[in-house]
Design an enzyme around this catalytic site. Sequence first.
Site, PDB file in Angstrom:
ATOM      1  N   HIS A  73      15.199 -32.680 -21.384  1.00  0.00           N
ATOM      2  CA  HIS A  73      15.031 -33.528 -20.210  1.00  0.00           C
ATOM      3  C   HIS A  73      13.645 -33.264 -19.872  1.00  0.00           C
ATOM      4  O   HIS A  73      13.250 -33.544 -18.819  1.00  0.00           O
ATOM      5  CB  HIS A  73      15.935 -33.247 -19.105  1.00  0.00           C
ATOM      6  CG  HIS A  73      17.383 -33.437 -19.460  1.00  0.00           C
ATOM      7  ND1 HIS A  73      17.951 -34.759 -19.784  1.00  0.00           N
ATOM      8  CD2 HIS A  73      18.351 -32.730 -19.888  1.00  0.00           C
ATOM      9  CE1 HIS A  73      19.194 -34.715 -19.999  1.00  0.00           C
ATOM     10  NE2 HIS A  73      19.479 -33.407 -20.387  1.00  0.00           N
ATOM     11  N   ASN A  84       0.241   0.729   6.287  1.00  0.00           N
ATOM     12  CA  ASN A  84       0.776  -0.090   5.244  1.00  0.00           C
ATOM     13  C   ASN A  84       1.432  -1.123   6.082  1.00  0.00           C
ATOM     14  O   ASN A  84       1.964  -0.829   6.946  1.00  0.00           O
ATOM     15  CB  ASN A  84       1.869   0.653   4.431  1.00  0.00           C
ATOM     16  CG  ASN A  84       2.720  -0.077   3.612  1.00  0.00           C
ATOM     17  OD1 ASN A  84       2.074  -1.547   3.224  1.00  0.00           O
ATOM     18  ND2 ASN A  84       3.828   0.228   3.293  1.00  0.00           N
ATOM     19  N   GLY A  85       1.163  -2.677   5.693  1.00  0.00           N
ATOM     20  CA  GLY A  85       1.733  -3.479   6.388  1.00  0.00           C
ATOM     21  C   GLY A  85       0.749  -4.615   6.865  1.00  0.00           C
ATOM     22  O   GLY A  85      -0.321  -4.780   6.340  1.00  0.00           O
ATOM     23  N   GLU A 103       5.181 -10.784 -15.968  1.00  0.00           N
ATOM     24  CA  GLU A 103       4.377  -9.812 -15.182  1.00  0.00           C
ATOM     25  C   GLU A 103       3.563  -8.774 -15.877  1.00  0.00           C
ATOM     26  O   GLU A 103       2.537  -8.341 -15.391  1.00  0.00           O
ATOM     27  CB  GLU A 103       5.799  -8.989 -14.829  1.00  0.00           C
ATOM     28  CG  GLU A 103       6.134  -8.978 -13.428  1.00  0.00           C
ATOM     29  CD  GLU A 103       7.352  -7.890 -13.159  1.00  0.00           C
ATOM     30  OE1 GLU A 103       8.369  -8.053 -13.936  1.00  0.00           O
ATOM     31  OE2 GLU A 103       7.087  -7.201 -12.322  1.00  0.00           O
ATOM     32  N   CYS A 144       0.978  -1.250  -0.060  1.00  0.00           N
ATOM     33  CA  CYS A 144      -0.064   0.102   0.119  1.00  0.00           C
ATOM     34  C   CYS A 144       0.960   1.249  -0.181  1.00  0.00           C
ATOM     35  O   CYS A 144       2.079   1.208   0.230  1.00  0.00           O
ATOM     36  CB  CYS A 144      -0.952   0.219   1.238  1.00  0.00           C
ATOM     37  SG  CYS A 144      -1.796  -1.350   1.469  1.00  0.00           S
ATOM     38  N   LYS A 158       9.720 -10.558 -16.680  1.00  0.00           N
ATOM     39  CA  LYS A 158       9.389  -9.504 -17.226  1.00  0.00           C
ATOM     40  C   LYS A 158       7.969  -9.433 -18.013  1.00  0.00           C
ATOM     41  O   LYS A 158       7.253  -8.829 -18.000  1.00  0.00           O
ATOM     42  CB  LYS A 158      10.397  -8.708 -17.937  1.00  0.00           C
ATOM     43  CG  LYS A 158      10.601  -7.076 -18.035  1.00  0.00           C
ATOM     44  CD  LYS A 158      11.210  -6.787 -16.693  1.00  0.00           C
ATOM     45  CE  LYS A 158      10.733  -7.288 -15.255  1.00  0.00           C
ATOM     46  NZ  LYS A 158      11.719  -6.922 -14.367  1.00  0.00           N
ATOM     47  N   TRP A 189      -3.288  -2.187  -1.645  1.00  0.00           N
ATOM     48  CA  TRP A 189      -3.137  -3.291  -2.425  1.00  0.00           C
ATOM     49  C   TRP A 189      -3.763  -4.310  -1.233  1.00  0.00           C
ATOM     50  O   TRP A 189      -2.847  -4.666  -0.015  1.00  0.00           O
ATOM     51  CB  TRP A 189      -1.706  -3.527  -2.607  1.00  0.00           C
ATOM     52  CG  TRP A 189      -1.403  -4.814  -3.348  1.00  0.00           C
ATOM     53  CD1 TRP A 189      -1.219  -4.894  -4.802  1.00  0.00           C
ATOM     54  CD2 TRP A 189      -0.994  -6.067  -2.942  1.00  0.00           C
ATOM     55  NE1 TRP A 189      -0.777  -6.185  -5.140  1.00  0.00           N
ATOM     56  CE2 TRP A 189      -0.608  -6.916  -4.148  1.00  0.00           C
ATOM     57  CE3 TRP A 189      -0.596  -6.614  -1.627  1.00  0.00           C
ATOM     58  CZ2 TRP A 189      -0.140  -8.042  -4.047  1.00  0.00           C
ATOM     59  CZ3 TRP A 189      -0.211  -8.094  -1.549  1.00  0.00           C
ATOM     60  CH2 TRP A 189      -0.038  -8.705  -2.631  1.00  0.00           C
ATOM     61  N   ARG A 228       2.391   1.573  -5.795  1.00  0.00           N
ATOM     62  CA  ARG A 228       2.377   0.600  -4.624  1.00  0.00           C
ATOM     63  C   ARG A 228       1.155  -0.132  -4.400  1.00  0.00           C
ATOM     64  O   ARG A 228       1.133  -1.226  -3.758  1.00  0.00           O
ATOM     65  CB  ARG A 228       2.915   1.207  -3.551  1.00  0.00           C
ATOM     66  CG  ARG A 228       4.182   2.186  -3.505  1.00  0.00           C
ATOM     67  CD  ARG A 228       4.300   2.940  -2.236  1.00  0.00           C
ATOM     68  NE  ARG A 228       4.253   2.111  -1.229  1.00  0.00           N
ATOM     69  CZ  ARG A 228       5.516   1.647  -0.730  1.00  0.00           C
ATOM     70  NH1 ARG A 228       6.684   2.040  -1.466  1.00  0.00           N
ATOM     71  NH2 ARG A 228       5.770   0.989   0.433  1.00  0.00           N
ATOM     72  N   GLU A 263      15.128 -13.442 -16.342  1.00  0.00           N
ATOM     73  CA  GLU A 263      14.497 -12.207 -16.263  1.00  0.00           C
ATOM     74  C   GLU A 263      13.631 -11.747 -17.286  1.00  0.00           C
ATOM     75  O   GLU A 263      12.768 -11.145 -17.076  1.00  0.00           O
ATOM     76  CB  GLU A 263      15.639 -11.156 -16.016  1.00  0.00           C
ATOM     77  CG  GLU A 263      15.605  -9.664 -15.735  1.00  0.00           C
ATOM     78  CD  GLU A 263      14.651  -9.155 -14.778  1.00  0.00           C
ATOM     79  OE1 GLU A 263      14.373 -10.186 -13.778  1.00  0.00           O
ATOM     80  OE2 GLU A 263      14.314  -8.114 -14.896  1.00  0.00           O
ATOM     81  N   LYS A 272       4.771  -2.518  -6.265  1.00  0.00           N
ATOM     82  CA  LYS A 272       6.182  -2.287  -6.412  1.00  0.00           C
ATOM     83  C   LYS A 272       7.013  -2.745  -5.301  1.00  0.00           C
ATOM     84  O   LYS A 272       7.991  -3.150  -5.329  1.00  0.00           O
ATOM     85  CB  LYS A 272       6.233  -0.747  -6.815  1.00  0.00           C
ATOM     86  CG  LYS A 272       7.770  -0.272  -7.029  1.00  0.00           C
ATOM     87  CD  LYS A 272       8.111  -0.702  -8.184  1.00  0.00           C
ATOM     88  CE  LYS A 272       9.381  -0.461  -8.593  1.00  0.00           C
ATOM     89  NZ  LYS A 272      10.154  -1.109  -9.640  1.00  0.00           N
TER      90      LYS A 272
HETATM   91  C1  F6R Z   1      10.099  -7.608 -11.002  1.00  0.00           C
HETATM   92  C2  F6R Z   1      10.479  -6.818  -9.775  1.00  0.00           C
HETATM   93  C3  F6R Z   1      10.223  -7.791  -8.642  1.00  0.00           C
HETATM   94  C4  F6R Z   1      11.214  -7.159  -7.573  1.00  0.00           C
HETATM   95  C5  F6R Z   1      11.086  -8.029  -6.082  1.00  0.00           C
HETATM   96  C6  F6R Z   1      12.214  -7.400  -5.272  1.00  0.00           C
HETATM   97  O1  F6R Z   1      10.071  -6.387 -12.025  1.00  0.00           O
HETATM   98  O2  F6R Z   1      10.382  -5.719  -9.658  1.00  0.00           O
HETATM   99  O3  F6R Z   1      10.504  -9.206  -8.872  1.00  0.00           O
HETATM  100  O4  F6R Z   1      12.536  -7.255  -8.032  1.00  0.00           O
HETATM  101  O5  F6R Z   1       9.765  -7.732  -5.599  1.00  0.00           O
HETATM  102  O6  F6R Z   1      11.885  -6.013  -4.976  1.00  0.00           O
HETATM  103  P1  F6R Z   1      13.097  -5.017  -4.313  1.00  0.00           P
HETATM  104  O7  F6R Z   1      14.361  -5.122  -5.227  1.00  0.00           O
HETATM  105  O8  F6R Z   1      12.652  -3.835  -4.071  1.00  0.00           O
HETATM  106  O9  F6R Z   1      13.639  -6.041  -3.205  1.00  0.00           O
END
Ligand code: F6R
Length: 612
Positions: A510, A100-101, A494, A2, A491, A74, A27, A487, A607
């Site tokens: 395999h 938040n939490g 996501e 949040c 991406k 969120w 967020r 990665e 985020k």
């Molecule tokens: C994907 C992404 C997430 C973050 C993960 C860790 O694009 O951004 O996988 O990498 O949630 O977040 P941080 O780096 O803030 O600990």
Amino acid sequence: MCGIVGYIGTKKASPILINGLLRLEYRGYDSAGIATIEKNDISVMKDKGRVKNLYNLKGIDDLTGTIGIAHTRWATHGKPSKENSHPHIDNSKTFSVVHNGIIENYHELRKFLGDNGYTFYSQTDTEVIPNLIHYYYSKDNNNDELKFLRAVRNACKELKGSFAIEVICKDYPDNMIVVRKDSPLVIGKGENENYISSDIPAILSFTRSFYLLNDLEFVILSRNDAKFYDIDLKPIKKDTKTIEWNASSAEKDGYDDYMLKEIHEQPTAIRETIGSKLSENGKCDFEDLDFTKEYLKSLNKIYIVACGTAMHAGLAGKNAIEKLCKIPTEVDIASEFRYRDPIIDEKTLCIFISQSGETADTIAALKLSKEKGAKTLAISNVIGSSITREADFSIYTHAGPEIAVASTKAYTSQVILITLLAIYFSQVLEINNEEINNLKIEILELPKKIEEALKTSEIVKEFSKRVYQEKDIFFLGRGIDETVAKEGSLKLKEISYIHSESYAAGELKHGPIALIENGITVVGIMTDPKLVEKTISNIQEVVTRGAKTLIITNQNIDINGFDMVIRIPNTSPFISPILSIIPLQLFSYYISKEKGLDVDKPRNLAKSVTVE
Ligand code: F6R
């Protein structure tokens, strides 16, 4: 998770709060709300949906209060709905809270409050907080200026879990109280006003002067002042910190989306992160680190622990540390590491990577490593973030604020920083060879090569248009290219919601090859000249079975016979992920755009993941 905003000053609070929420929407974005103090009463306005819906709420324009709290949610406890949205208010309508939490013991607290006559309108964990504050407030017969603070402090002592909260009280119309524990919260100091936010970029256009809070520091804010107290309510002295990011770094600057802007900011982010750590004469300098040769030699293992994309950057770090320094290095997912009783002692160095520095699992893994006696080193993009305050040492990427949920420039900055760290270790260990010297030259040339790699944008877009309706896309690579496959696949899933998997190219036969059939799309990454022949054979196997292929490779690798070959500049394999991920970031971006999705705010994601 949040996002929280607060304002206390001389201006009308509501537009400032909504504006701040819009900047924090990445967020969390399933509901939003604000509460202001209006003529000694608390007014709460909230609804399900995006922040912009707040503009349509009846009466929102009539709010005149100059103190208020705000939240974009969120959902964790309770579905997205008006009732579950924040701010929450206690039964007597004396206190309003945004949070938040996660309050882990909210069931017990709800029961306790229920037994004391309190009722609840939502399914949230948060609703216990204003009521618990009221419970302590109503029991306190001392009507002095600290009564509000005592009630908040007493309630917080009961809370288990993580929280960043803002509280307003109708009996104290000129104050707001804020506190955090394991969830982010900063205070921005203005002229006759204070701003509160979950993170710095949201309020950067108002101030560059910030108070950074430690866990369980309580703050009484008024227009002109911020008074800090510890858990025993002893006053604490705190100075502001000036943040160098400029306000425009948190704007879209003419790009359609933050993600596209952030992809294009990578040359600058890498340049800034390299900074003065690597000089033209090849000396690598981390002024905040003083590791000795004896210490590094004594290490039995390095752990790199992180989540998601940051963990993928860790894989590039493992490659560099093991190959350049010959120290065994393991990469682990923070949420697994913390529960698997890892073998750690004082001969283990634990490195934690987190863009936000607030990821709950990463913080918990760090605390565990410290308890077990390891030295801890944090890599973050946010000065003063929780992991940097917990760790023995901290080093920073200088990517600037990353707003899009999908990480791009933070990832490449993490890869370069951990590669520089490996060079620094090799220097301390007095290991010197041609590979390292070549790598240093390549690092200094990297920003220009990223600019070249960005020029692949148009052909990537063209290929994206051909495959955006696919149901499954596979990513294959070997060695360092496998880390990029991981990665690239993350991406894509996501932000495009296309099912995607990544495999070490040699693993294909395999099992996974059973999934390859006519028309399926396979992305092959092959930048390491030593491994390219092997990977080509694996990709041929999928071509034979009818797959469409997109190949990411170097300029000097001679390959043909695939549907699309995208060439990036040659560089050292240690930093090739920084170049080879760029067309893949663009690939995900254009597919998401083609599907008409919200690139910056993909569904179900947030985020900063400040809960387990
Ligand atoms: C994907 C992404 C997430 C973050 C993960 C860790 O694009 O951004 O996988 O990498 O949630 O977040 P941080 O780096 O803030 O600990």
